[in-house]
Design a protein around this motif. Structure first.
Motif, PDB file in Angstrom:
ATOM      1  N   PRO A   6       0.922  -1.315   0.023  1.00 55.20           N
ATOM      2  CA  PRO A   6      -0.115  -0.051   0.093  1.00 55.20           C
ATOM      3  C   PRO A   6       0.796   1.184   0.090  1.00 55.20           C
ATOM      4  O   PRO A   6       1.702   1.197   0.671  1.00 55.20           O
ATOM      5  N   LEU A  10      -1.817   7.237  -0.834  1.00 52.99           N
ATOM      6  CA  LEU A  10      -3.347   6.775  -0.980  1.00 52.99           C
ATOM      7  C   LEU A  10      -3.944   6.241   0.407  1.00 52.99           C
ATOM      8  O   LEU A  10      -5.082   6.715   0.632  1.00 52.99           O
ATOM      9  N   LEU A  11      -3.260   5.633   1.208  1.00 49.27           N
ATOM     10  CA  LEU A  11      -3.620   5.417   2.380  1.00 49.27           C
ATOM     11  C   LEU A  11      -4.202   6.507   3.383  1.00 49.27           C
ATOM     12  O   LEU A  11      -5.451   6.566   3.923  1.00 49.27           O
TER      13      LEU A  11
ATOM     14  N   MET B  43      -0.015  -4.562 -15.444  1.00 47.81           N
ATOM     15  CA  MET B  43       0.451  -4.001 -14.153  1.00 47.81           C
ATOM     16  C   MET B  43       0.557  -2.609 -13.990  1.00 47.81           C
ATOM     17  O   MET B  43      -0.233  -1.935 -13.131  1.00 47.81           O
ATOM     18  N   ILE B  46      -3.086  -1.304 -13.761  1.00 50.12           N
ATOM     19  CA  ILE B  46      -4.008  -1.416 -12.852  1.00 50.12           C
ATOM     20  C   ILE B  46      -3.260  -0.805 -11.547  1.00 50.12           C
ATOM     21  O   ILE B  46      -3.984  -0.462 -10.623  1.00 50.12           O
ATOM     22  N   GLN B  47      -2.157  -0.199 -11.531  1.00 49.27           N
ATOM     23  CA  GLN B  47      -1.542   0.421 -10.615  1.00 49.27           C
ATOM     24  C   GLN B  47      -1.547   1.883 -10.589  1.00 49.27           C
ATOM     25  O   GLN B  47      -1.831   2.679 -11.578  1.00 49.27           O
ATOM     26  N   ASP B  48      -1.521   2.613  -9.297  1.00 53.98           N
ATOM     27  CA  ASP B  48      -1.411   3.908  -9.275  1.00 53.98           C
ATOM     28  C   ASP B  48      -0.093   4.706 -10.073  1.00 53.98           C
ATOM     29  O   ASP B  48       0.592   3.915 -10.407  1.00 53.98           O
ATOM     30  N   HIS B 104      10.034   3.477 -12.164  1.00 54.34           N
ATOM     31  CA  HIS B 104       9.060   2.305 -11.994  1.00 54.34           C
ATOM     32  C   HIS B 104       7.813   3.115 -11.437  1.00 54.34           C
ATOM     33  O   HIS B 104       7.427   2.162 -10.466  1.00 54.34           O
ATOM     34  N   LYS B 106       7.558   4.915  -8.871  1.00 54.51           N
ATOM     35  CA  LYS B 106       7.806   5.271  -7.341  1.00 54.51           C
ATOM     36  C   LYS B 106       8.837   6.498  -7.366  1.00 54.51           C
ATOM     37  O   LYS B 106       9.827   6.571  -8.236  1.00 54.51           O
ATOM     38  N   ASN B 124      -5.217   7.800  -8.260  1.00 51.43           N
ATOM     39  CA  ASN B 124      -6.294   7.261  -7.772  1.00 51.43           C
ATOM     40  C   ASN B 124      -6.800   8.329  -6.617  1.00 51.43           C
ATOM     41  O   ASN B 124      -7.999   8.126  -6.582  1.00 51.43           O
ATOM     42  N   ASN B 215      -6.964  -1.294  -5.232  1.00 43.52           N
ATOM     43  CA  ASN B 215      -5.670  -0.793  -4.918  1.00 43.52           C
ATOM     44  C   ASN B 215      -5.807  -1.156  -3.380  1.00 43.52           C
ATOM     45  O   ASN B 215      -6.688  -1.129  -2.603  1.00 43.52           O
ATOM     46  N   ILE B 216      -4.663  -1.720  -3.123  1.00 43.56           N
ATOM     47  CA  ILE B 216      -4.729  -2.734  -1.620  1.00 43.56           C
ATOM     48  C   ILE B 216      -4.951  -1.416  -0.588  1.00 43.56           C
ATOM     49  O   ILE B 216      -5.372  -1.416   0.601  1.00 43.56           O
ATOM     50  N   ALA B 217      -4.058  -0.174  -0.919  1.00 41.15           N
ATOM     51  CA  ALA B 217      -4.302   0.917   0.249  1.00 41.15           C
ATOM     52  C   ALA B 217      -5.862   1.484   0.569  1.00 41.15           C
ATOM     53  O   ALA B 217      -6.039   1.563   1.546  1.00 41.15           O
ATOM     54  N   VAL B 281      -9.310  -5.970  -8.784  1.00 40.88           N
ATOM     55  CA  VAL B 281      -8.058  -6.106  -9.414  1.00 40.88           C
ATOM     56  C   VAL B 281      -8.220  -7.307 -10.481  1.00 40.88           C
ATOM     57  O   VAL B 281      -7.769  -6.935 -11.575  1.00 40.88           O
ATOM     58  N   ILE B 285      -7.859  -6.900 -14.609  1.00 34.70           N
ATOM     59  CA  ILE B 285      -6.503  -7.827 -15.019  1.00 34.70           C
ATOM     60  C   ILE B 285      -7.364  -8.471 -16.204  1.00 34.70           C
ATOM     61  O   ILE B 285      -6.671  -8.641 -17.489  1.00 34.70           O
TER      62      ILE B 285
END
Lengths: 166, 354
Positions: A6, A10-11, B43, B46-48, B104, B106, B124, B215-217, B281, B285
């Motif tokens: 995470p 965003l959290l 990937m 679907i990612q931020d 990447h 980040k 997001n 998104n897991i967050a 997700v 996908i």
């Protein structure tokens, strides 16, 4: 693997957004919407219940009306019957009375006839008595003259009397 | 009529997605013989990200044109003790901006031992805030209509008709059966969770949009909030069940039931987090995979690519339909299970001991 890590940004943003959205909606939306829906549901239920009640009342009223009508009809019949009875009674009473009156008049008349008859008889008797006395007087007067004449006269008188008696 | 219009809209949207995803893919192919990497491509989608990237055009002179909406980058640097903000457009072409660079997807610091937190308004975050703004505006405007008496003393109109059944559904099918008399206390929370997930699910289905609920967050935050709501709803009976499980011998209570039950407290919200994340997700996908299949075939030969595309789009449309359903189902399941867990936390407080 990045997918399962995470991001702290965003959290933080999600937490902040959720809390803000929650408090805004709780204060300005959910309370009003839920209470409005409850109120409306209650209103609809009440309306339905009262409609049902009114329907029942109408049915009851109709029943009552019908029973009243039946009662009135019965009363009318009763009254007619009573009137008829009264009429009949009156007529029969009048008839009876008339009959009684007539009987009484007849009885009176008969009584009067009887009385007059009796009076007439008495009168006749009296007249016969006085005639007898008169004859006897004349006989007694003639005896002094002639015995034969006397008898002849008595017989003549008796014959007169018989004629009279018949 | 409406259905037909909706379907054609969806087909048009998918066609657009197709075009958007095809362009960078083709660009990648052309780009100095770079090989198509489907896994990486999916990937990335679907990612931020730090910007809304729609497509990349390669110009005739060899330079690339990126159709993007740059988003603000917010960094809190603990080392420097200050908040740093700049536009993500500075990252374009891999250039480092001031002291930070994008690797990447980040943000990395140029100096190696800098401690910082990336609080950027990512794709997001921006989409979520947009969706939530619409949600709040919609709900508050509906509430105001109710306040004026529309829908109370007269028939409901417009959006009221769309939202009302959902609210009564959450109230009558989720809150009341699970929470009994206390439902009124939890209903605002359950409704917020439901619509919060639902609107983000729906926005996540729009072509070119961010995958917020996948998104897991996002799901962690909702799960953790549910966890605290459940914990604050617990009663003596609930904890008694955990620490002194009734009806079993004492050693079993201590060595088996206690760890199992204690673990259960944490697995419930964990299951909520993973379920929503994995479902959303996975749907994205699958759709992206069907679209990417075209380019996998396309990289073999152009004829195979074109030939496979109708089949691929048909499958994608099919999954898309399912995803629309899943958007509602997952919002419902998350809300319903939260209600079930809350109900379990305070059950037995009356006299329904088993």
């Amino acid at each position: 693997m990045d997918l399962l890590l995470p991001g702290i940004g965003l959290l933080a943003w999600t937490l902040l957004a959720f809390l803000i959205v929650f408090f805004i909606l709780k204060k300005f939306a959910w309370g009003i919407i839920i209470s409005s829906l409850t109120e409306r549901e209650k209103g609809i239920n009440d309306a339905l219940a009262s409609a049902q009640q009114v329907k029942a009342e109408m049915a009851q009223l109709k029943n009552e009306n019908e029973s009243l009508m039946a009662q009135a009809r019965e009363e009318r019949a009763q009254m007619l019957k009573e009137a008829k009875e009264t009429k009949d009674k009156l007529i029969s009473e009048a008839k009876d009375q008339a009959k009684a009156e007539a009987a009484k008049i007849i009885a009176d008349a008969q009584a009067a006839i009887q009385t007059q008859k009796m009076a007439a008889l008495t009168d006749v008797k009296n007249q016969i008595g006085s005639m007898v006395i008169e004859v006897a007087e004349k006989v007694i007067r003639k005896q002094l003259d002639n015995k034969a004449e006397q008898e002849k006269y008595i017989q003549q008188m008796a014959g007169e009397l018989n004629q009279f008696g018949n | 009529m409406g259905e037909i219009r909706l379907k054609s809209l969806l087909v048009a949207c998918l066609g657009l997605t197709l075009a958007f995803s095809s362009l960078p893919a083709m660009a990648n192919e052309d780009h100095a013989g770079e090989k198509l990497d489907p896994a990486k491509l999916i990937m990335e989608h679907i990612q931020d990200a730090h910007d809304f990237h729609f497509f990349t055009l390669k110009k005739e002179d060899g330079t690339e044109f990126h159709a993007t909406i740059p988003l603000p980058v917010i960094i809190y640097s603990q080392t420097k003790g200050k908040l740093i903000t700049f536009s993500s457009s500075k990252f374009v072409n891999g250039h480092a901006s001031d002291d930070y660079k994008l690797e990447h997807g980040k943000i990395q610091s140029v100096s190696e031992n800098e401690v910082f937190y990336d609080l950027s308004m990512t794709k997001n975050v921006v989409q979520m805030l947009l969706a939530l703004t619409i949600l709040v505006v919609l709900m508050v405007s509906i509430a105001n209509k109710y306040k004026k008496g529309q829908g109370v003393i007269s028939a409901p109109k417009g959006w009221q008709n769309a939202i009302e059944p959902v609210i009564t559904f959450v109230r009558d099918e989720v809150a009341k059966p699970n929470l009994g008399k206390k439902y009124g206390k939890y209903l605002p929370y359950l409704l917020t969770v439901f619509f919060f997930i639902l609107i983000n699910n729906i926005f996540g289905l729009l072509p070119g949009s961010a995958n917020v609920t996948g998104n897991i967050a996002f799901t962690i935050v909702l799960g953790v909030i549910s966890f605290f709501v459940i914990l604050f709803s617990t009663n003596k009976h609930f904890w008694g069940h955990i620490f002194w499980f009734p009806g079993v011998p004492t050693p079993v209570r201590i060595f088996i039931m206690l760890p199992v039950e204690l673990l259960g407290v944490f697995t419930k919200p964990f299951a909520l987090i993973v379920r929503l994340f994995a479902n959303m997700v996975a749907g994205h996908i699958i759709i992206l995979s069907f679209i990417t299949l075209i380019f996998i075939f396309g990289s073999m030969s152009a004829v195979a690519g074109w030939g496979f595309s109708p089949l691929s789009v048909a499958f994608a449309v099919f999954i898309y339909m399912i995803e629309i359903m899943v958007a509602f189902i997952q919002a419902f399941i998350f809300t319903n299970l939260t209600a079930v867990f809350i109900g379990q936390a305070f059950e037995g407080s009356h006299d329904d001991h088993h």
